[in-house]
Design an enzyme around this catalytic site. Structure first.
Site, mmCIF file in Angstrom:
data_model
loop_
_atom_site.group_PDB
_atom_site.id
_atom_site.type_symbol
_atom_site.label_atom_id
_atom_site.label_comp_id
_atom_site.label_asym_id
_atom_site.label_seq_id
_atom_site.Cartn_x
_atom_site.Cartn_y
_atom_site.Cartn_z
ATOM 1 N N CYS A 383 0.781 -1.217 -0.284
ATOM 2 C CA CYS A 383 -0.012 0.120 -0.069
ATOM 3 C C CYS A 383 0.774 1.532 0.048
ATOM 4 O O CYS A 383 1.439 1.747 -1.031
ATOM 5 C CB CYS A 383 -0.991 -0.063 1.014
ATOM 6 S SG CYS A 383 -2.678 0.827 0.979
ATOM 7 N N HIS A 509 -3.590 -5.201 0.382
ATOM 8 C CA HIS A 509 -3.142 -5.568 1.412
ATOM 9 C C HIS A 509 -3.041 -7.025 1.849
ATOM 10 O O HIS A 509 -4.022 -7.734 2.099
ATOM 11 C CB HIS A 509 -3.858 -5.125 2.936
ATOM 12 C CG HIS A 509 -3.655 -3.578 2.819
ATOM 13 N ND1 HIS A 509 -2.575 -3.296 4.000
ATOM 14 C CD2 HIS A 509 -4.408 -2.590 2.687
ATOM 15 C CE1 HIS A 509 -2.747 -1.681 3.606
ATOM 16 N NE2 HIS A 509 -3.517 -1.398 2.798
ATOM 17 N N GLU A 511 -1.425 -9.289 3.483
ATOM 18 C CA GLU A 511 -1.268 -9.750 4.797
ATOM 19 C C GLU A 511 -2.631 -10.182 5.330
ATOM 20 O O GLU A 511 -2.876 -10.848 6.367
ATOM 21 C CB GLU A 511 -0.446 -8.773 5.663
ATOM 22 C CG GLU A 511 -1.257 -7.418 6.210
ATOM 23 C CD GLU A 511 -1.398 -6.515 5.258
ATOM 24 O OE1 GLU A 511 -0.956 -6.417 3.740
ATOM 25 O OE2 GLU A 511 -1.521 -5.138 5.388
HETATM 26 N N1 GLN Z 1 -2.128 6.651 2.760
HETATM 27 C C1 GLN Z 1 -2.263 5.902 1.520
HETATM 28 C C2 GLN Z 1 -3.572 6.088 0.997
HETATM 29 O O1 GLN Z 1 -4.443 6.462 1.493
HETATM 30 C C3 GLN Z 1 -1.833 4.557 1.786
HETATM 31 C C4 GLN Z 1 -2.643 3.770 2.835
HETATM 32 C C5 GLN Z 1 -2.038 2.525 3.226
HETATM 33 O O2 GLN Z 1 -1.264 2.229 3.330
HETATM 34 N N2 GLN Z 1 -3.181 1.670 3.829
HETATM 35 O O3 GLN Z 1 -3.775 5.681 -0.323
#
Ligand code: GLN
Length: 537
Positions: A383, A509, A511
């Site tokens: 992310c 994600h 994970e």
């Molecule tokens: N802050 C970034 C976004 O909103 C990444 C979010 C995250 O890592 N879950 O896109």
């Protein structure tokens, strides 16, 4: 068979591991062929933990259907290998919101709206909801908080009412407590347990089973004393010693016959014996690694282990597959700079840059990506970690000086990461990110395709920003590969670097989908790459 309800409450202190006990019991019942799910009722007033800082409650876990939930749901999925949903996590905030909205609609027909019966009715409705779906034989409900907390009282009252409404054999309560050891007296002390059970009893609830967290084995006389003073049968006092790994707890609970006594109380004595073949095979591998690797986890919430819970557990699963111990070294991105980079990442066989929000620690993350890229160390960005990989490459290879995400610098000349279109008009923060499962199509002849072994995948998301496709061409020319995209929106989901031995960044994600029985393929491949990197070194 009628759906059975098992409630798990906690007393004496918080952090006793109710979630692990609930998940372990669920595993044992699932291993006996019951269809089981677990739900968590949290006493706080937030609608969900999505707006909470990870320092408050640890990581926010996201379900397939896009609910932002308590991290215990992660344990439930990792243990049971079944998906949870929005309905599996209820907070006081959700309960009150429903009741207040109904009151505004006029649904209470002029009545005074009160905690009993209106709030408790709504709690009970939600407690029984998954049971009504017909998909489960047994519903385990973990009650967050500690008995005696003001916020927990309506939940305990709801359990009291359900115990009164449902047949005895359909509804039981397990109470988890702490039995401390006083080293000066060399004695295990039962008084805190007695007090916390008494508190339950004052609320009209008697536990059926008491699980005692302890650092020392509970002698027979201590068990008898707890049984006598707490009004449970001696065989219903279960010892839960600190375990080497959370994944051992189901076996410890089986050894203590927790599942047997639960089945007896639920009138299900004829259940088949538990089948834990896969579980035991996993434990066997986890406990007998043939080697080890060192992985840097670069993030800004490293002071709190729980902030990256799912990532840490995914490494345990992937390590077992690789028969390799994964030593995860947390590296604080806020204090990572040019001068200490080499020292902090020296000896690492892989670098994972973690998800996150906001500016703090961003510079260190970009440095970590650069170090892994230039030194050919296996790299995995999740992310925000993927977004940092794009920024690093844009700046240092593609010549887009000062490229940035507009999350941090809204006036950057090169907004390679930008707010998603549908996010631009949103003003409300809670539950408005791009959340939950979305499809992704992987390009053949890519690292991602090799890892998954298929073209169509689905992964869970939690973000507002995305790769800005206006920069796709220039970055592709510079050597970055965009190997995964959402089929409907064209949104970039995976980036990789073909010139590097193992470099992958994902907008989703992974994970959140790694379980004991199905470790996530990217984590498995990353640990494998780290092993290879180490042996080539
Ligand atoms: N802050 C970034 C976004 O909103 C990444 C979010 C995250 O890592 N879950 O896109």
């Amino acid at each position: 068979m009628a759906t059975k309800y098992i409630f798990v409450s906690g007393g004496v202190t918080s952090s006793l591991g109710k979630g692990i006990i609930a998940a372990s019991l669920a595993k044992l019942l699932q291993a006996r062929k019951f269809r089981v799910t677990i739900q968590k009722f949290d006493p706080y007033i937030n609608i969900d933990p999505g707006t909470l800082n990870p320092y408050e409650h640890g990581e926010c876990y996201v379900t397939e259907d896009g609910a932002e939930t308590d991290l215990d749901l992660g344990h439930y999925e990792r243990f049971l290998n079944v998906h949870t949903s929005k309905a599996n996590n209820v907070t006081t905030g959700k309960i009150y919101k429903t009741v207040i909205d109904k009151e505004r609609e006029g649904a209470y027909l002029g009545k005074t709206v009160q905690i009993i019966p209106h709030i408790t009715d709504e709690i009970k409705r939600r407690m029984l909801l998954l049971g009504k779906s017909g998909k489960y034989d047994i519903i385990i409900t973990e009650l967050g908080g500690t008995v005696g907390d003001i916020e927990s009282t309506p939940f305990i009252e709801a359990v009291r009412q359900l115990q009164w409404e449902l047949p005895d054999e359909d509804c039981i309560l397990i109470h988890l407590t702490l039995v401390p050891f006083l080293s000066a007296a060399k004695e295990l002390k039962t008084k805190p347990t007695q007090h916390s059970v008494r508190m339950l009893q004052q609320n009209g609830v008697n536990p059926d089973i008491i699980v005692c967290r302890t650092e020392h084995p509970l002698p027979v006389d201590v068990r008898k004393k707890i049984a006598l003073f707490c009004n449970v049968k001696p065989n219903a006092v279960i010892e839960s010693m600190d375990a080497k790994s959370i994944y051992e707890v189901p076996l410890n609970m089986m050894h203590e016959k927790l599942d047997e006594i639960v089945l007896h109380k639920l009138g299900l004595e004829n259940a088949p014996a538990p089948d834990l073949v896969k579980w035991n095979a996993f434990l066997e591998k986890m406990y007998h690694p043939k080697g080890e690797v060192d992985i840097a986890l670069v993030g800004k919430y490293v002071e709190l282990q729980d902030a990256y819970k799912s990532i840490l557990e995914s490494f345990v699963h992937a390590g077992a597959v690789n028969e390799c111990k994964v030593n995860v070294h947390t590296v604080h991105s806020e204090y990572l700079d040019e001068n200490n980079l080499g020292q902090k990442l020296a000896g690492m066989d892989g670098v994972l840059v973690a998800p996150g929000f906001g500016e703090r620690g961003i510079a260190g993350k970009i440095k970590a990506v650069q170090y892994a890229r230039e030194n050919n160390i296996p790299f995995f960005g999740i992310c925000l970690g993927m977004q940092m990989a794009v920024i690093e490459y844009s700046r240092n290879v593609a010549g887009l000086t000062d490229a940035m995400t507009t999350e941090v610098n809204p006036t950057t000349p090169y907004p390679v990461i930008d707010l998603m279109e549908e996010q631009k008009t949103l003003t409300i923060k809670g539950g408005t990110m791009r959340l939950g499962a979305y499809d992704c199509i992987l390009e053949k002849n890519s690292l991602a395709h090799d890892i998954y072994g298929k073209t169509h995948i689905s992964e869970r998301h939690r973000h507002r920003y995305e790769f800005n496709n206006n920069f796709k061409e220039v970055l592709e020319k510079a050597g970055l590969k965009f190997s995964g995209r959402n089929p409907d929106t064209g949104l970039v989901e995976v980036v990789e670097l073909p010139s590097h031995p193992f470099f992958i960044g994902v907008q989703f994600h992974p994970e959140l989908k790694s379980t004991v029985e199905e470790p996530h393929p990217i984590f498995v491949a990353f640990v494998k790459a780290a092993k290879e990197y180490k042996s080539a070194r």
